[in-house]
Scaffold this motif. Structure first.
Motif, mmCIF file in Angstrom:
data_model
loop_
_atom_site.group_PDB
_atom_site.id
_atom_site.type_symbol
_atom_site.label_atom_id
_atom_site.label_comp_id
_atom_site.label_asym_id
_atom_site.label_seq_id
_atom_site.Cartn_x
_atom_site.Cartn_y
_atom_site.Cartn_z
ATOM 1 N N GLY A 120 27.591 36.333 43.336
ATOM 2 C CA GLY A 120 28.943 36.894 43.487
ATOM 3 C C GLY A 120 30.063 35.789 43.701
ATOM 4 O O GLY A 120 31.138 35.968 43.782
ATOM 5 N N LEU A 121 29.641 34.528 43.472
ATOM 6 C CA LEU A 121 30.396 33.392 43.234
ATOM 7 C C LEU A 121 30.314 32.766 41.781
ATOM 8 O O LEU A 121 29.333 32.872 41.343
ATOM 9 N N PHE A 122 31.315 31.996 41.479
ATOM 10 C CA PHE A 122 31.423 31.157 40.385
ATOM 11 C C PHE A 122 30.957 29.929 40.515
ATOM 12 O O PHE A 122 31.028 29.389 41.546
ATOM 13 N N ALA A 123 30.815 29.189 39.454
ATOM 14 C CA ALA A 123 30.575 27.726 39.519
ATOM 15 C C ALA A 123 31.264 26.860 40.502
ATOM 16 O O ALA A 123 30.812 26.063 41.329
ATOM 17 N N SER A 124 32.466 27.126 40.506
ATOM 18 C CA SER A 124 33.487 26.169 41.559
ATOM 19 C C SER A 124 33.717 26.766 42.929
ATOM 20 O O SER A 124 34.495 25.975 43.761
ATOM 21 N N GLU A 125 33.045 27.883 43.079
ATOM 22 C CA GLU A 125 33.156 28.443 44.172
ATOM 23 C C GLU A 125 32.117 28.336 45.401
ATOM 24 O O GLU A 125 30.924 28.188 44.859
ATOM 25 N N THR A 126 32.192 28.056 46.612
ATOM 26 C CA THR A 126 31.108 27.768 47.789
ATOM 27 C C THR A 126 31.333 28.913 48.641
ATOM 28 O O THR A 126 30.489 29.110 49.276
ATOM 29 N N ASN A 127 32.602 29.560 49.066
ATOM 30 C CA ASN A 127 32.538 30.272 50.063
ATOM 31 C C ASN A 127 33.039 31.769 49.374
ATOM 32 O O ASN A 127 34.019 31.676 48.404
ATOM 33 N N HIS A 128 32.720 32.992 50.186
ATOM 34 C CA HIS A 128 33.084 34.383 49.500
ATOM 35 C C HIS A 128 34.949 34.313 49.956
ATOM 36 O O HIS A 128 34.967 34.105 51.225
ATOM 37 N N ASN A 129 35.411 34.882 49.262
ATOM 38 C CA ASN A 129 37.019 35.359 49.693
ATOM 39 C C ASN A 129 37.585 36.421 48.748
ATOM 40 O O ASN A 129 37.660 36.062 47.611
ATOM 41 N N HIS A 130 37.431 37.446 49.354
ATOM 42 C CA HIS A 130 38.018 38.763 48.788
ATOM 43 C C HIS A 130 39.393 39.368 49.074
ATOM 44 O O HIS A 130 39.664 40.336 48.435
ATOM 45 N N ALA A 131 40.117 38.524 49.454
ATOM 46 C CA ALA A 131 41.362 38.843 49.905
ATOM 47 C C ALA A 131 42.331 39.389 48.728
ATOM 48 O O ALA A 131 42.594 40.457 48.626
ATOM 49 N N GLU A 132 42.155 38.598 47.641
ATOM 50 C CA GLU A 132 42.984 39.077 46.284
ATOM 51 C C GLU A 132 42.088 40.225 45.850
ATOM 52 O O GLU A 132 42.980 41.125 45.262
ATOM 53 N N MET A 133 40.912 40.295 45.495
ATOM 54 C CA MET A 133 40.339 41.321 44.571
ATOM 55 C C MET A 133 40.452 42.524 45.369
ATOM 56 O O MET A 133 40.918 43.444 44.976
ATOM 57 N N ALA A 135 43.185 43.463 47.409
ATOM 58 C CA ALA A 135 44.525 43.778 47.205
ATOM 59 C C ALA A 135 44.519 44.462 45.958
ATOM 60 O O ALA A 135 45.472 45.618 45.780
ATOM 61 N N VAL A 136 43.786 43.847 44.710
ATOM 62 C CA VAL A 136 44.191 44.517 43.704
ATOM 63 C C VAL A 136 43.462 45.896 43.548
ATOM 64 O O VAL A 136 43.909 46.758 42.818
ATOM 65 N N LEU A 137 42.293 45.891 43.918
ATOM 66 C CA LEU A 137 41.595 47.271 43.956
ATOM 67 C C LEU A 137 42.360 48.630 44.709
ATOM 68 O O LEU A 137 42.614 49.416 44.242
ATOM 69 N N GLU A 138 42.932 47.945 45.794
ATOM 70 C CA GLU A 138 43.657 49.111 46.799
ATOM 71 C C GLU A 138 44.749 49.366 45.882
ATOM 72 O O GLU A 138 45.233 50.535 45.703
ATOM 73 N N ALA A 139 45.420 48.552 45.247
ATOM 74 C CA ALA A 139 46.591 48.846 44.389
ATOM 75 C C ALA A 139 46.401 49.888 43.303
ATOM 76 O O ALA A 139 47.092 50.832 43.010
ATOM 77 N N MET A 140 45.215 49.541 42.635
ATOM 78 C CA MET A 140 44.398 50.255 41.485
ATOM 79 C C MET A 140 44.378 51.722 42.134
ATOM 80 O O MET A 140 44.768 52.710 41.412
ATOM 81 N N VAL A 141 43.450 52.005 43.146
ATOM 82 C CA VAL A 141 42.945 53.396 43.341
ATOM 83 C C VAL A 141 44.110 54.182 44.179
ATOM 84 O O VAL A 141 44.312 55.563 43.913
ATOM 85 N N LYS A 142 45.305 53.425 44.729
ATOM 86 C CA LYS A 142 46.506 54.256 45.008
ATOM 87 C C LYS A 142 47.283 54.564 43.821
ATOM 88 O O LYS A 142 47.978 55.528 43.911
ATOM 89 N N THR A 143 47.394 53.544 42.795
ATOM 90 C CA THR A 143 47.986 54.178 41.668
ATOM 91 C C THR A 143 47.424 55.220 40.860
ATOM 92 O O THR A 143 48.071 56.107 40.558
#
Length: 373
Positions: A120-133, A135-143
């Motif tokens: 669930g991480l890409f090469a440059s990532e070392t920690n999980h951070n789902h804040a942006e994801m 927010a995007v998903l919530e906006a989508m399902v509410k739409t």
């Protein structure tokens, strides 16, 4: 007379010092588990704790020490949450939260994979951070619920999947592990994890004891059923499991001032004036009854906050029982004690444990019989 006051002053001081006697813990049971890791900036404790629980089960069942992918489960659960939210026209929970049975549901349908196959991480990532994801998903399902086009697109589920691919990565279908090729299903079989072998147990009086019911808490978005037993029997189940070598998955409330990852303890002082002092030293604790537990739950003083993993049992120098509870907030922070574990007093567990999950063989026979298991 002044000497008498002096004497009582010394006596009072000695009693105060004695009351604040620092904790000294002795381990009674310490079951094998995998290292403490951090869930990062995510609300996915349900996946981290239950994956840890399953890792201990794999050790117990096979002797293998395997680091499971928490994010594989998260990746496969989000589409279910989105569908539930949209088809219920927004009248449902859509958040990062979940419960232990959501992991078992994912294991049943999508199998298991090791961390190395899906991080669930890409090469440059070392920690999980789902804040942006999130927010995007919530906006989508509410739409989608608002349905501005007057007709819901048939491809909306593909759009959710595409976002998950961007943030977590494409789902894995085949991978190598220790020189062998697996699918998620064949890997699950290798680990000997049977999702149907686990039971969730709770203790609340709004439903009959020894029945199954859906506990109405926000993170039970998938409407999972739980077995209801008296509080003493829920505690008996935890103790029996640990004594027989089974670890226990825990859903609990950690919002209390008397829960402290920094101090590594969670307690319920009898006198609330001692709430903070009791994090460093022993004070008398409350006697937690079924009735008081129920009142705290119905008043929202006990809430469904966090999932953790019970791996052992300890006693302090006064003989009080504590539970060794594995957290998912990491270990390398100066504000975290006990290498990432928190020691729950028996009183705290009685009051703040929302539910537990155990292997069915860990349930005492007399209780299993009442539950018709």
């Amino acid at each position: 007379m002044k000497y008498l006051f002096f004497f009582f002053g010394i006596l009072f001081t000695l009693n105060a010092v004695r009351a604040q006697e620092a904790y000294v813990f002795t381990e009674q049971i310490d079951l094998e588990t995998t290292p403490v890791i951090s869930q990062g900036r995510t609300g996915t404790c349900w996946s981290f704790s239950t994956s840890s629980f399953l890792e201990s089960e794999i050790i117990r069942l096979t002797g293998k020490n395997i680091d499971l992918s928490e994010m594989y489960t998260v990746r496969n659960t989000y589409p279910k949450k989105a569908e539930n939210f949209v088809m219920r026209q927004g009248k449902a929970q859509f958040s990062e939260g979940g419960l232990a049975h959501d992991v078992l549901n994912s294991v049943r349908e999508y199998g298991l994979v090791p961390q190395e196959a899906f991080s669930g991480l890409f090469a440059s990532e070392t920690n999980h951070n789902h804040a942006e994801m999130v927010a995007v998903l919530e906006a989508m399902v509410k739409t989608y619920v608002d349905n501005p086009g007057r007709k819901l697109s048939k491809n909306w589920t593909k759009a959710v999947d595409a976002v998950l691919d961007v943030y977590l990565g494409k789902n894995t279908t085949q991978f190598m592990f220790e020189g062998k090729q697996y699918t998620p299903a064949s890997f699950r079989e290798m680990t000997k994890i049977n999702p149907d072998a686990y039971e969730t147990i709770t203790s609340f009086t709004q439903a009959p004891f020894y029945s199954s019911f859906i506990l109405n808490i926000p993170d039970n978005w998938s409407n999972g059923s739980m077995h209801n037993v008296p509080l003493d029997e829920m505690m008996e189940t935890i103790n029996n499991a640990l004594q027989k070598g089974f670890t226990v998955e825990l859903d609990c409330d950690v919002s209390e001032r008397t829960f402290s990852a920094k101090d590594g303890v969670a307690v319920v002082p009898k006198d609330s004036e001692n709430n903070i002092k009791a994090l460093q030293g022993i004070y008398p604790e409350m006697v937690v009854t079924q009735e008081y537990r129920q009142d705290e739950f119905e008043n929202y003083d006990t809430t469904d906050d966090h999932l953790m993993h019970i791996t052992g049992m300890l006693k302090d120098q006064k003989g009080t029982t504590y539970y060794k509870v594995k957290n998912s907030w990491g270990t390398d922070d100066t504000k975290i004690a006990n290498d990432g574990y928190v020691y729950f007093s028996e009183a705290y567990m009685r009051l703040k444990a929302i539910s537990i999950m155990v292997h069915k063989d860990a349930i005492p026979k007399n209780i299993a019989k009442k539950l018709k298991l």
